[in-house]
Design a protein around this motif. Structure first.
Motif, PDB file in Angstrom:
ATOM      1  N   GLY A 152       0.850  -1.204   0.000  1.00 18.58           N
ATOM      2  CA  GLY A 152       0.000   0.000   0.000  1.00 18.58           C
ATOM      3  C   GLY A 152       0.872   1.236   0.000  1.00 18.58           C
ATOM      4  O   GLY A 152       1.577   1.492   0.968  1.00 18.58           O
ATOM      5  N   MET A 153       0.864   1.970  -1.097  1.00 11.47           N
ATOM      6  CA  MET A 153       1.708   3.176  -1.182  1.00 11.47           C
ATOM      7  C   MET A 153       0.810   4.408  -1.304  1.00 11.47           C
ATOM      8  O   MET A 153       0.933   5.209  -2.223  1.00 11.47           O
ATOM      9  CB  MET A 153       2.680   3.020  -2.365  1.00 11.47           C
ATOM     10  N   GLY A 154      -0.090   4.544  -0.329  1.00  4.13           N
ATOM     11  CA  GLY A 154      -0.924   5.739  -0.259  1.00  4.13           C
ATOM     12  C   GLY A 154      -0.233   6.790   0.592  1.00  4.13           C
ATOM     13  O   GLY A 154       0.991   6.797   0.721  1.00  4.13           O
ATOM     14  N   ARG A 155      -1.048   7.674   1.183  1.00  5.61           N
ATOM     15  CA  ARG A 155      -0.469   8.778   1.965  1.00  5.61           C
ATOM     16  C   ARG A 155       0.384   8.267   3.127  1.00  5.61           C
ATOM     17  O   ARG A 155       1.487   8.766   3.354  1.00  5.61           O
ATOM     18  CB  ARG A 155      -1.574   9.639   2.550  1.00  5.61           C
ATOM     19  N   ILE A 156      -0.150   7.284   3.867  1.00  8.94           N
ATOM     20  CA  ILE A 156       0.612   6.799   5.026  1.00  8.94           C
ATOM     21  C   ILE A 156       1.815   5.967   4.570  1.00  8.94           C
ATOM     22  O   ILE A 156       2.901   6.079   5.131  1.00  8.94           O
ATOM     23  CB  ILE A 156      -0.284   5.995   5.999  1.00  8.94           C
ATOM     24  N   GLY A 157       1.620   5.170   3.528  1.00  8.58           N
ATOM     25  CA  GLY A 157       2.733   4.375   2.992  1.00  8.58           C
ATOM     26  C   GLY A 157       3.913   5.264   2.620  1.00  8.58           C
ATOM     27  O   GLY A 157       5.071   4.968   2.931  1.00  8.58           O
ATOM     28  N   LYS A 158       3.608   6.382   1.971  1.00  8.43           N
ATOM     29  CA  LYS A 158       4.674   7.323   1.572  1.00  8.43           C
ATOM     30  C   LYS A 158       5.349   7.936   2.804  1.00  8.43           C
ATOM     31  O   LYS A 158       6.562   8.167   2.803  1.00  8.43           O
ATOM     32  CB  LYS A 158       4.092   8.444   0.701  1.00  8.43           C
TER      33      LYS A 158
END
Ligand code: 8YV
Length: 313
Positions: A152-158
């Motif tokens: 998961g590379m969404g906001r938190i992943g980033k």
């Protein structure tokens, strides 16, 4: 400011937020009631907004019972417990709390990773039990420089990836689509699991991601691999995970979320290669205030201007 509108508060919010709600609206708190369902039914023709903690179910039956409902404001970025489909059909806006918790959840991911690599919980216990007087604590495993995989590379992943950079780790990820980031992309989760030392789960919950991390993925992660979960318990096949941890199929796990919370099976609790926390990813005074304020602001905005700040439908 007083707004003559009726708000149903379904979960316990930080005191300051509850106060804000009480000062602004006519509030009805179902979480204080012995029979919440009956209580809500008695208010069915009144309620225009719901404030609810992520994890507390807002079912299609409930939505259908509230004809004046305009907004369900979810206290959490994950809204898998809200029936968004029914909300949309009933012309009800759903909002969540993105961004304000990115730092907090990312910090928790780092804390769990370091704790599980360095056996911090057991080392603490070792000292408290005065075992240090007799022997040295066993050596643990170095985290810096390892390969860190993010599901998961969404906001938190980033936000997690940014922190992990400072540990000189090679950062890789899997998500449905490749993102515009500099990290190595794996189109198959199994391949990512095989390549990395740590697999950190931060993908939304719900039916689409149910048991994405299954026995096969754990097998690929392998006997030196660590699993971190700060997303939803449902993303991992918990039975398969317990088996993998009991049989050294993977080396350890740091888990903040579980299937069927707050129940955590004894088989997990009894392991010594895990660190388990009670869904505290975003749970600091500061971040929970910011999340609560966003819930409040969404409701104010919806009930006064018919718009929202962070809609999900
Ligand atoms: C909260 C979360 O603990 O944002 C989320 O999706 O899981 C957490 O931040 C949860 O929503 C309860 O409020």
């Amino acid at each position: 400011m007083k707004i003559e509108k009726n708000v149903l508060i379904m979960s316990l919010f930080p005191n300051k937020i509850t106060k804000l709600f009480d000062e602004t609206f006519n509030t009805f708190k179902s979480y204080e009631q012995e029979n919440a369902e009956k209580f809500i039914e008695s208010l069915s023709d009144k309620i225009e907004a719901i404030a609810v903690m992520g994890g507390t179910a807002v079912s299609s039956e409930l939505i259908k019972k509230l004809p004046k409902l305009k907004i369900i404001a979810n206290y959490g970025v994950g809204y898998d417990a809200v029936d968004v489909k029914q909300a949309t059909l009933s012309n009800v806006k759903v909002t969540n709390t993105p961004d304000v918790l990115n730092d907090e959840v990312a910090d928790t991911a780092i804390a769990l990773s370091l704790c599980v690599y360095k056996n911090i919980a057991l080392a603490n216990q070792f000292l408290l039990e005065k075992k240090w007087l007799k022997s040295e604590y066993p050596l643990s495993k170095k985290f810096s420089g390892t390969k860190f995989g993010i599901l998961g590379m969404g906001r938190i992943g980033k936000t997690i990836a940014k922190r992990i950079e400072s540990f000189n780790c090679e950062i890789c990820y899997h998500s449905r689509n490749q993102k515009d980031v500099k990290y190595k992309y794996f189109s198959k989760l199994e391949d990512l699991a095989e390549y990395v030392d740590t697999l950190c789960v931060i993908t939304p919950g719900g039916e689409e991601t149910k048991h994405l991390v299954n026995a096969n993925v754990l097998q690929k992660l392998g006997k030196n691999g660590f699993l971190i979960n700060i997303a939803r318990g449902t993303v991992i096949d918990q039975k398969a995970l317990i088996y993998a941890l009991q049989n050294n199929i993977i080396r350890g796990a740091g888990l903040d979320v579980f299937e069927n919370e707050p129940n955590v099976p004894d088989d997990l609790i009894n392991l010594n290669n895990v660190i388990l926390t009670p869904h505290i990813g975003s749970a600091t005074v500061e971040t929970r205030y910011d999340m609560g304020k966003l819930v409040y602001d969404n409701i104010v905005q919806m009930l006064t201007t018919n718009t929202t700040l962070s809609p999900v439908n």
